[in-house]
Design a protein around this motif. Structure first.
Motif, PDB file in Angstrom:
ATOM      1  N   LEU A 181       0.844  -1.193   0.000  1.00  0.00           N
ATOM      2  CA  LEU A 181       0.000   0.000   0.000  1.00  0.00           C
ATOM      3  C   LEU A 181       0.876   1.239   0.000  1.00  0.00           C
ATOM      4  O   LEU A 181       1.640   1.478   0.942  1.00  0.00           O
ATOM      5  N   GLU A 182       0.776   2.007  -1.066  1.00  0.00           N
ATOM      6  CA  GLU A 182       1.602   3.199  -1.233  1.00  0.00           C
ATOM      7  C   GLU A 182       1.089   4.336  -0.349  1.00  0.00           C
ATOM      8  O   GLU A 182      -0.085   4.364   0.022  1.00  0.00           O
ATOM      9  N   PRO A 183       1.966   5.294  -0.029  1.00  0.00           N
ATOM     10  CA  PRO A 183       1.503   6.473   0.696  1.00  0.00           C
ATOM     11  C   PRO A 183       0.305   7.099  -0.022  1.00  0.00           C
ATOM     12  O   PRO A 183       0.281   7.193  -1.245  1.00  0.00           O
ATOM     13  N   GLY A 184      -0.713   7.467   0.746  1.00  0.00           N
ATOM     14  CA  GLY A 184      -1.925   8.030   0.162  1.00  0.00           C
ATOM     15  C   GLY A 184      -3.037   7.010  -0.040  1.00  0.00           C
ATOM     16  O   GLY A 184      -4.168   7.378  -0.354  1.00  0.00           O
ATOM     17  N   GLU A 191       4.922   8.662   4.856  1.00  0.00           N
ATOM     18  CA  GLU A 191       5.443   8.547   3.495  1.00  0.00           C
ATOM     19  C   GLU A 191       6.066   7.194   3.179  1.00  0.00           C
ATOM     20  O   GLU A 191       6.669   7.021   2.129  1.00  0.00           O
ATOM     21  N   GLU A 192       5.943   6.236   4.089  1.00  0.00           N
ATOM     22  CA  GLU A 192       6.508   4.908   3.862  1.00  0.00           C
ATOM     23  C   GLU A 192       5.450   3.955   3.305  1.00  0.00           C
ATOM     24  O   GLU A 192       4.295   3.979   3.737  1.00  0.00           O
ATOM     25  N   THR A 193       5.850   3.132   2.354  1.00  0.00           N
ATOM     26  CA  THR A 193       4.961   2.098   1.833  1.00  0.00           C
ATOM     27  C   THR A 193       4.638   1.102   2.946  1.00  0.00           C
ATOM     28  O   THR A 193       5.518   0.707   3.711  1.00  0.00           O
ATOM     29  N   VAL A 194       3.367   0.718   3.027  1.00  0.00           N
ATOM     30  CA  VAL A 194       2.923  -0.261   4.016  1.00  0.00           C
ATOM     31  C   VAL A 194       2.896  -1.629   3.344  1.00  0.00           C
ATOM     32  O   VAL A 194       2.285  -1.793   2.285  1.00  0.00           O
ATOM     33  N   THR A 195       3.568  -2.599   3.954  1.00  0.00           N
ATOM     34  CA  THR A 195       3.540  -3.975   3.473  1.00  0.00           C
ATOM     35  C   THR A 195       2.958  -4.840   4.585  1.00  0.00           C
ATOM     36  O   THR A 195       3.435  -4.791   5.724  1.00  0.00           O
TER      37      THR A 195
END
Length: 126
Positions: free
Chosen positions: A38-41, A101-105
């Motif tokens: 899941l990308e930032p935003g 601002e970090e991608t969520v994995t």
């Protein structure tokens, strides 16, 4: 049925893309494991709800947050931020979005086989 099944996380069985993210599915002969990226935003109610056809996520999640931070808001008013390195159990009836601002994995071990499936297409197929 095989008594032992293994797969590489480098080769998902299926990839479901949606705005600001994707779900990589791994089908272990009837049990689905998912890796969410899941990308930032990313925000469930904006990016996945149109596919699900529901106001809130109706999927149960039993998962491990590999990276990033995820805000979860339950229909009953409970909420919190899940952080990298934490395990979570989330019942159906929630919204969620990335924080920062970090991608969520996320590695999800609940059955995610029906996540991000176009509900209109499912109804038409019936």
């Amino acid at each position: 049925m095989q008594s032992l099944v293994s797969m590489s996380f480098a080769e998902p069985t299926e990839i479901r893309e949606f705005p600001h993210g994707r779900l990589e599915l791994f089908d272990l002969h009837g049990s689905a494991v998912g890796r969410f990226v899941l990308e930032p935003g990313w925000h469930w109610s904006r990016d996945v709800a149109p596919l699900a056809g529901t106001e809130t996520c109706q999927q149960r999640h039993v998962a491990y947050l590999v990276s990033g931070n995820l805000h979860v808001s339950m229909n009953d008013g409970a909420y919190g931020v899940v952080k990298s390195g934490e395990v979570i159990h989330i019942e159906p009836g929630h919204d969620a979005w990335t924080v920062g601002e970090e991608t969520v994995t996320v590695l999800d071990f609940a059955d995610v086989a029906t996540y991000a499936v176009d509900s209109a297409a499912l109804r038409a197929a019936r």
